[in-house]
Structures are given as structure tokens and as C-alpha cells.
Design a protein around this motif. Structure first.
Motif, PDB file in Angstrom:
ATOM      1  N   ARG A  58      45.178  32.758  45.082  1.00 38.40           N
ATOM      2  CA  ARG A  58      45.801  31.503  45.486  1.00 38.40           C
ATOM      3  C   ARG A  58      45.385  30.406  44.519  1.00 38.40           C
ATOM      4  O   ARG A  58      44.187  30.168  44.327  1.00 38.40           O
ATOM      5  N   SER A 115      52.032  29.219  42.984  1.00 39.38           N
ATOM      6  CA  SER A 115      51.084  28.948  44.072  1.00 39.38           C
ATOM      7  C   SER A 115      50.218  30.175  44.343  1.00 39.38           C
ATOM      8  O   SER A 115      49.118  30.052  44.875  1.00 39.38           O
ATOM      9  N   ASP A 116      50.727  31.366  43.988  1.00 40.00           N
ATOM     10  CA  ASP A 116      49.987  32.608  44.210  1.00 40.00           C
ATOM     11  C   ASP A 116      50.273  33.589  43.075  1.00 40.00           C
ATOM     12  O   ASP A 116      51.360  33.583  42.495  1.00 40.00           O
ATOM     13  N   HIS A 170      50.165  37.751  42.631  1.00 42.29           N
ATOM     14  CA  HIS A 170      50.054  39.005  43.386  1.00 42.29           C
ATOM     15  C   HIS A 170      49.921  40.177  42.406  1.00 42.29           C
ATOM     16  O   HIS A 170      50.825  40.406  41.597  1.00 42.29           O
ATOM     17  N   VAL A 210      45.313  39.205  45.634  1.00 44.31           N
ATOM     18  CA  VAL A 210      46.126  37.995  45.643  1.00 44.31           C
ATOM     19  C   VAL A 210      45.235  36.814  45.283  1.00 44.31           C
ATOM     20  O   VAL A 210      44.155  36.636  45.855  1.00 44.31           O
TER      21      VAL A 210
END
Length: 576
Positions: free
Chosen positions: A287, A202-203, A205, A285
Motif C-alpha cells: 500500500r 495506491s497499491d 499487487h 500487496v
């Protein structure tokens, strides 16, 4: 009525450059190879690149310019835009007129490039058209640049014109400016994004540390460390990601936002990108926004049959407010979008106010909040009411003004969906009153409040019965030892779930319908505990109880529900 655009083939036939038969043959070849008609005509030698450029200019109503003409070439001013943009995207600035940039391009259909350049340069653009080879020739001869190469070819970074460093930090690896897709940093960033999508992240980083750059993926709500990149690659990777997102790569002192779109399995995946300055460098980040993520259907969200029936009944009411509550990342937006997807029919007018717009829906009027220019939630809401909608979605109720306008909309015949940040359903009433909304308005306008959390589902490939489940977690989720026998499962781990034991997430819900008794309690500002007891007495199932049903179905574990449902005292009980 707008006049339809003339076809490229018809223009060329009209000029006597090619015959109709040649166009038909080239069109079939283009369809089979997945290439454009103009490219196919050039490759087969039927026309030259300049003829295609002139035909495209006629087709799109754009002025054609001939860079071989000395008078035209003399008007080009490369200083108007950064040189890295000229070389990367093969564009040339032709001057400014009334504050608008005259830009020479070679592809009038690349609207994404034009939008990115408007954003990067902060200026409106008027396009002029010429052949790609003419732009390359100008760069090679007039700007004293190394020969441009096509995608797939390598280019030694040392051969890049040193003047590029004027617009990019000198510490940035020059490979980010290469147009070739096989540049090492380009390949690394592309693999990173593609892998993240494949792993259902979902993300993504990208976090600079003192001695390395940590790469983590968030999968099923849990961050997993994927790799540690060398510190020397930090500037190159971050600059490449920012470049892809349309950010200013030279600005590292303030937060920036952007978007990236990449092709993946015959569709496009969007990434919402956020760059934030931190002590060791910018943390980026990304998304992951997949178009089908919010169209999974109400049944697949995790509703039990009784709650689903209530939900379907509420979202089809003609007016009132339906609130979904929970912390950030609890799936509130997905739930509301799924409801809108059900209601999105030709006989319904739906308008949303969002910050930001994450997913685009056909048939729904979506408005992006832009507070810097005064386009706030409240301003959008007031305008919405003049648009005669049936259904309104307000991304989040943040203050009294937005709450009161939403309530007035509900009381004047609109169905309003929105979200609040509270831990459970009854707390939403107190939260609205704390904002300054009058209790009688809260009591009369709200139809239902639903709290939700996302819990991980056990991997179906490797889950196994738990012969000795932890009694503390059983107690916290209200499961007796007898109930647990033969029903409670545990996480194992296999290749299908990346050895986590879990694959995918579903929601647990707490659905509180506003009965006459609860409305009376809201009007009289009754304590939350009393409202909660009344809601349970009227049939509301708590988050933990909804999770218990999923535990006994073998879908998840007691520990997952006990932790995610934020049961009061869970930490203390587990530690003892």
C-alpha cells in the motif's frame, strides 16, 4: 534539561587531531557534496577511520571496541544472528548480557537499521561502535567470507558463502543477499516501487500464479496489469520485498506485515506491506502511503460549496460524534485526516486510535492498536479520556463497547470522529442500534453522518463531449436528455492518463445533519426508508445527486457515478 551533544568537529579539535580551520574547510566540502563531515575528513586524509569511530563513540556515549584486539575479537559469536544480516548490514554480535544483544555497528545514526534488527531478531539491542573497515576485515578473515563490496559493484552470486542458505530457503535466488544495489533482483524491486509511485498507484499487487507472477498496480481504484514475471523469479522477488519490509523471509506459512520506506523526489514514500500465503505462493500487496496524500485540502476532496460549509461548521463544534460511512477504499480516512489537519492547532489537543497508523501528523497524538497485548480500541479510548483531549479520532467503530465509550466521550464534551461500514448515511443509525447501543444515546450524541464514495475524474487533457450518452446511465443518474446536451463528457484516453481516459479521483458525498425530526425518528427506531425521506426533505443530497452535479460540470461520466454509487438495481437495469 538534557545536555546538548558535543559536535564531532569539536571533539577532534579537542584531541588535537585536526585544527579548527581544517574542520571549517571539511564542513564546507561536506555541505557541497551532501556527505557527512566524518566521511569528508577520512577522504581528505585529515583523519583515519578509527579516529572518526572513536570520536563518534564519544559523541553518542557509546562504547568503542577495537576488533584488532584479540581479546575483543574472541568475544564475537556470529552464531547469535543469521549470517545474511551480518554480511548485508556489516554488524557483529558481541554476546548477550541479561537477555540483551551486544551488537557492534559502524554507524550510530542508522536508527532504522537498529529498529529493523530488533524486529527481525525479537531482542533488545545494546550497540558498540567500531570502524567499518574493522568489521569488513573480521568478516573476510575470521568468517571465511568473500570480499565485501560497496554499493554499485557487482558480486557473482556463486561466490556467496553457501552457509547463507541455512537461514534462507535454498530455492531463493542468492542475489537478494547482495549488498550491491545493481543486483538484478534488487534493481527490479526498486524499479517496481519507484514506477508505482510515478504512476500514482495506491497499491502494488505481486501475485504468484501457476506459471507466472502477475504484477498489478491499482490506479484510481482500478487494477491494471503491468507485467508478468517468470515463475523462476518468484522466490527471489518475494524474498527481496519481505527483506525490505523487515519480515521473516524463511516463514511462508503465516501472514506477515511490514513497512518499506524509499526516497522519491526529495521526500520519502512509505509502503505498508502485507504477505499472505496462497495456493501458488505468497501474495504480497504494498500500500503506497505518501505523506501529502491526506493534506490535499478540504476543497480538493470533492465537496460542493453547500456541503463544504456544513462540513466546516460540524468539525468546529465543541462536542458530539461525526461519522463517515462507506466501504473499504472509499476515502473515509483521507476525509477525517483532512478535517484533523484543519483542526490541528496549538490550542487543540487531538488524540487518535488507529489500526494501523498510516500517516504521521506533527502535533497529533496517534496511538496504534495492538490487540495481542490488550491495546484495543476500547482500552485506548478509556485512556484517551484521561488525557483531556478536545478532539478524538477512533479509526473504526467495530463493536458495542467502542461505540458506547465514543458516545460517552461525545456527551462529556469531546468532539469525536469515526467511521462505519454502511452503504449510506441513514443506515449508520440502524447499524449502531444493531450493535447494542441504546437508541436514545445514538439520537442525542450524533451531530452528523456523511456517506462517501470515490469516483474517477475525467482526464482534462483528452476528455471530449459525448454526442450520444448512454440513455440507461442518464436515467440511473437522473439526467434528462435536455440536461445532457453540451454538458456530458466521455473518456477518451491519452499518454497523460495511461490511455484510461481518467486521471485522479474525488469523492461524492451524502451529508445527513441530525435535525430534531431525525433525532426523534432515531429514538423511535423508525425504518431506514423513512429516515432517508426525512433527511432528503431537510436538504440532504444523495450520493447520486452529488455525482450528477459533477457529471454536468464535465468532471466525470454517468457510467462512473451509476456504478460507484451502488444504485439499487443498477446491474439489472444495465444488463437489460
Amino acid at each position: 534539561m538534557a545536555r546538548s551533544r558535543k559536535k564531532l568537529g569539536d571533539i577532534l579539535i579537542g584531541w588535537g587531531v585536526v585544527t579548527a580551520m581544517q574542520i571549517d574547510t571539511a564542513a564546507k566540502t561536506a555541505k557541497n557534496t551532501g556527505r557527512r563531515l566524518g566521511e569528508t575528513l577520512i577522504e581528505t586524509g585529515m583523519v583515519n577511520e578509527d579516529q572518526i569511530a572513536k570520536a563518534l563513540a564519544t559523541q553518542f556515549g557509546i562504547e568503542y571496541v577495537d576488533l584488532a584486539n584479540a581479546a575483543v575479537a574472541s568475544r564475537i559469536d556470529p552464531k547469535l544472528i543469521p549470517e545474511d544480516l551480518i554480511k548485508k548490514h556489516l554488524v557483529l554480535p558481541l554476546g548477550r548480557t541479561n537477555g540483551r544483544l551486544q551488537l557492534v555497528v559502524h554507524d550510530p545514526m542508522d536508527l532504522e537499521l537498529q529498529d529493523m534488527l530488533r524486529f527481525r531478531l525479537n531482542v533488545e539491542i545494546d550497540t558498540r561502535l567500531t570502524a567499518k573497515s574493522q568489521i569488513k576485515s573480521y568478516i573476510e578473515t575470521k568468517m571465511n567470507a568473500p570480499k565485501m563490496v560497496g554499493a554499485g559493484e557487482s558480486l557473482v552470486s556463486a561466490s556467496i558463502d553457501k552457509s547463507i542458505d541455512k537461514s534462507v530457503d535454498k530455492s531463493v535466488d542468492k542475489s537478494i543477499d547482495i549488498t550491491a544495489e545493481d543486483a538484478p533482483i534488487v534493481r527490479l524491486c526498486s524499479r517496481m516501487l519507484t514506477e508505482a509511485v510515478k504512476m500514482r498507484s495506491s497499491d502494488v499487487h505481486v501475485e504468484p500464479m501457476a506459471d507466472r507472477v502477475r504484477l498489478r498496480y491499482r490506479i484510481d481504484g482500478v487494477c491494471i496489469e503491468r507485467d508478468n514475471l517468470p515463475k523462476r523469479m518468484q522466490n527471489s522477488v518475494l524474498s527481496r520485498l519481505k527483506l525490505m519490509a523487515g519480515m521473516n523471509i524463511a516463514e511462508k506459512r503465516v501472514p506477515q506485515d511490514g513497512r518499506i520506506k524509499i526516497p522519491f523526489d526529495d521526500e520519502f514514500v512509505d509502503f505498508r506491506v502485507s504477505a499472505c500465503p496462497t495456493y501458488h505462493g505468497e501474495s504480497v500487496v504494498l500500500r503506497v502511503l505518501k505523506a501529502d496524500a491526506v493534506k490535499i485540502g478540504l476543497v480538493n476532496l470533492g465537496f460542493e460549496e453547500d456541503n463544504l460549509a456544513i462540513f466546516n461548521r460540524i468539525i468546529r463544534r465543541p462536542n458530539g460524534i461525526f461519522l463517515v460511512t462507506g466501504p473499504t477504499g472509499s476515502g473515509k480516512t483521507t476525509t477525517l485526516y483532512s478535517a484533523l489537519d484543519v483542526l490541528n492547532r496549538p490550542d487543540k489537543k487531538i488524540i487518535t486510535a488507529e489500526d494501523p497508523i498510516e500517516y504521521n501528523f506533527d502535533g497529533i497524538n496517534q496511538v496504534q492498536v495492538h490487540e495481542k497485548i490488550g491495546l484495543t480500541f476500547s482500552a485506548i479510548l478509556r485512556t484517551m479520556l484521561r488525557q483531556a483531549p478536545n478532539v478524538i479520532l477512533v479509526g473504526e467503530i467495530r463493536d458495542r463497547e467502542v461505540a458506547e465509550i465514543a458516545i460517552q466521550a461525545a456527551l462529556t464534551g469531546h468532539l469525536v470522529f469515526s467511521t462505519l461500514h454502511t452503504n449510506d448515511a441513514p443506515s449508520a443509525i440502524t447499524r449502531l442500534v444493531d450493535m447494542g447501543v441504546k437508541p436514545f444515546l445514538v439520537a442525542s450524541s450524533i451531530q452528523a453522518i456523511m456517506a462517501q464514495r470515490l469516483i474517477r475524474m475525467l482526464c482534462k487533457e483528452c476528455r471530449a463531449l459525448d454526442p450520444d450518452p448512454d440513455p440507461k446511465f442518464l436515467a440511473l443518474t437522473g439526467i434528462s436528455p435536455d440536461e445532457a446536451k453540451g454538458k456530458v463528457h466521455r473518456a477518451v484516453g491519452c499518454s497523460a492518463c495511461n490511455n484510461t481516459g481518467y486521471r485522479g479521483r474525488r469523492a461524492i458525498f451524502e451529508m445527513m445533519s441530525m435535525t430534531a425530526e431525525i433525532r426523534e425518528m432515531a429514538f423511535n427506531l423508525a425504518p431506514i426508508a423513512e429516515v432517508r425521506r426525512a433527511a432528503i426533505a431537510s436538504g440532504m443530497r444523495t450520493l447520486v445527486e452529488d455525482g450528477k452535479l459533477k457529471i454536468l460540470k464535465g468532471l466525470t461520466t454517468p457510467g462512473e457515478v451509476a456504478t460507484i454509487a451502488q444504485i439499487e438495481g443498477v446491474i439489472e437495469d444495465v444488463e437489460t
